[in-house]
Design an enzyme around this catalytic site. Structure first.
Site, PDB file in Angstrom:
ATOM      1  N   ASP A   1       0.847  -1.196   0.000  1.00 15.06           N
ATOM      2  CA  ASP A   1       0.000   0.000   0.000  1.00 15.06           C
ATOM      3  C   ASP A   1       0.878   1.240   0.000  1.00 15.06           C
ATOM      4  OD1 ASP A   1       0.830  -0.835   2.496  1.00 15.06           O
ATOM      5  OD2 ASP A   1      -1.157  -0.874   3.379  1.00 15.06           O
TER       6      ASP A   1
ATOM      7  N   CYS B   1       2.003   4.922   9.136  1.00 16.64           N
ATOM      8  CA  CYS B   1       1.586   3.517   9.206  1.00 16.64           C
ATOM      9  C   CYS B   1       2.587   2.606   8.504  1.00 16.64           C
ATOM     10  CB  CYS B   1       0.197   3.343   8.591  1.00 16.64           C
ATOM     11  SG  CYS B   1      -0.696   1.900   9.226  1.00 16.64           S
TER      12      CYS B   1
ATOM     13  N   HIS C   1       3.794   2.727   5.316  1.00 19.78           N
ATOM     14  CA  HIS C   1       3.656   2.406   3.903  1.00 19.78           C
ATOM     15  C   HIS C   1       4.901   2.782   3.111  1.00 19.78           C
ATOM     16  CE1 HIS C   1      -1.050   2.433   4.205  1.00 19.78           C
ATOM     17  NE2 HIS C   1      -0.467   1.642   5.084  1.00 19.78           N
TER      18      HIS C   1
ATOM     19  N   GLU D   1      -5.609   3.555   3.690  1.00 18.06           N
ATOM     20  CA  GLU D   1      -6.066   4.227   4.902  1.00 18.06           C
ATOM     21  C   GLU D   1      -7.462   4.817   4.731  1.00 18.06           C
ATOM     22  OE1 GLU D   1      -4.666   3.963   7.648  1.00 18.06           O
ATOM     23  OE2 GLU D   1      -2.632   3.319   7.145  1.00 18.06           O
TER      24      GLU D   1
ATOM     25  N   HIS E   1       2.709  -6.144   6.904  1.00 15.43           N
ATOM     26  CA  HIS E   1       2.475  -4.856   7.564  1.00 15.43           C
ATOM     27  C   HIS E   1       3.489  -4.720   8.678  1.00 15.43           C
ATOM     28  CE1 HIS E   1       0.629  -1.323   9.204  1.00 15.43           C
ATOM     29  NE2 HIS E   1      -0.347  -1.373   8.322  1.00 15.43           N
TER      30      HIS E   1
ATOM     31  N   HIS F   1       0.230   4.841  13.441  1.00 16.69           N
ATOM     32  CA  HIS F   1      -0.602   6.047  13.405  1.00 16.69           C
ATOM     33  C   HIS F   1      -0.153   7.071  14.454  1.00 16.69           C
ATOM     34  CE1 HIS F   1      -4.236   4.282  11.022  1.00 16.69           C
ATOM     35  NE2 HIS F   1      -3.112   3.663  10.706  1.00 16.69           N
TER      36      HIS F   1
END
Length: 376
Positions: free
Chosen positions: A69, A94, A96, A128, A154, A347
């Site tokens: 992502d 996050c 990415h 997101e 992730h 976050h």
């Protein structure tokens, strides 16, 4: 050195975080790097602000998909990085930027050292929000190159570098945004009997929403209904004509998600009657659960146990959401957590993942692809 290249790429990408479906600079950066590689066995398509890339294998029996992502978050960065975000109000909070750099590292290796099977790499926008996986999955561009299996990672700040945390079955929850607007009748604070007060109505509704998990969901199941924001009114001596409740719903099954929404709608209807007001409900972005294919995940776990750089950790399911779940609903595959050892979590404005995880992840994924793509 190639070992430092993908750290530099991560830092470049960290400077230009863009929100969902606005990833114009990000897409351009990725395309320019991809264009610098040998194009002999590569085909590239764009989809909105995303990219789909196929690399032909030497003797393909299947197509393996890998998704990264690419969007950022609307957060003001508070790290001490010398390569902080240059887009005020946006941050790759996050990870990415890590996801993209790792994917480019894997692509570079597969271009230079081909495997037998075909590979499809997906650089997906808007994870997101509002959600890019589902429309990308349904696109003609993706369907033409639809893989036989797919996987993704992730970053996980809570795990040490080298950790691959994964489990068979459910990994991430079903999620839904929640927005409830209430409209009554405003007026002077000295004459409440001539008004319909939406601050009172909203407060009552928030309390009622908290009964859903405790009284309407099976205690052996899990769900979360969180109200994160309430707005209403204008000044202290005017009774509020409007109020807005914003929150999120998380459940470990699609059935429970439906049940939670049914109860929300019933409670909101009750507020309409009880407070003589008007209401609207908007569920915003909804993400389907991430459910790891048991056979493929067990195979990954077996591979990880024998890997000389990675440490397998069998984790629990989490209430986090990921629209990669839509892809796993259609295509067998899995997602795993990559340990990056940050004192601040996902976050968070001070998230600082350990960059040592980048090259470790590239090596790990390339080794896995050789393990999968060079076997009969």
């Amino acid at each position: 050195m190639i070992d430092n290249l993908f750290v530099r790429i991560r830092r470049d990408l960290h400077k230009i975080p863009e929100l969902g479906f606005q990833e114009v600079k990000t897409q351009k950066y990725l395309l320019e790097y991809i264009a610098s590689l040998d194009q002999t066995r590569m085909e590239v398509k764009t989809w909105r602000t995303g990219i789909i890339l196929r690399i032909k294998g030497l003797n393909p029996s299947k197509t393996i998909g890998y998704r990264a992502d690419i969007d950022g978050l609307p957060i003001d960065e508070e790290t001490d990085y010398p390569f902080q975000s240059t887009h005020k109000g946006n941050m790759h909070a996050c990870g990415h930027d890590f996801h993209m750099a790792i994917a480019l590292g894997v692509i570079t290796n597969i271009v230079n050292h081909p495997i037998n099977d075909d590979m499809v790499f997906i650089f997906q926008p808007a994870e997101e929000g509002p959600g890019g996986a589902k429309p990308l999955l349904e696109s003609a561009e993706f369907q033409q190159w639809k893989p036989d299996m797919i996987f993704a990672l992730h970053i996980a700040p809570e795990y040490p570098v080298g950790t691959i945390a994964v489990k068979e079955g459910l990994l991430f929850a079903n999620t839904s945004e929640l927005f409830i607007d209430l409209k009554g009748k405003g007026g002077h604070a000295a004459y409440p009997h001539q008004t319909i007060d939406m601050v009172v109505a909203a407060c009552s509704l928030v309390n009622q929403l908290q009964t859903i998990v405790s009284r309407n969901i099976d205690p052996l199941d899990s769900a979360v209904v969180t109200v994160g924001k309430i707005t209403g009114g204008t000044v202290q001596n005017i009774i509020a004509e409007n109020a807005r409740i914003e929150g999120t719903i998380r459940t470990l099954s699609p059935t429970s998600m439906n049940r939670v929404k049914q109860r929300i709608e019933a409670l909101v209807q009750g507020v309409e009657v009880g407070y003589e007001c008007q209401t609207t409900i908007d569920y915003g972005s909804n993400y389907y659960q991430v459910y790891n294919d048991e056979v493929l995940t067990a195979d990954l776990m077996q591979f990880t146990e024998g890997h000389n750089e990675a440490n397998l950790f069998i984790c629990k399911e989490a209430m986090t959401g990921e629209d990669f779940g839509y892809m796993l609903r259609e295509i067998p595959g899995f997602m795993f957590w990559l340990g990056v050892n940050s004192p601040f979590g996902l976050h968070h404005a001070r998230l600082k993942p350990d960059e040592g995880a980048i090259n470790l992840a590239i090596n790990y994924i390339v080794d896995y692809l050789n393990y999968k793509g060079n076997r009969a």
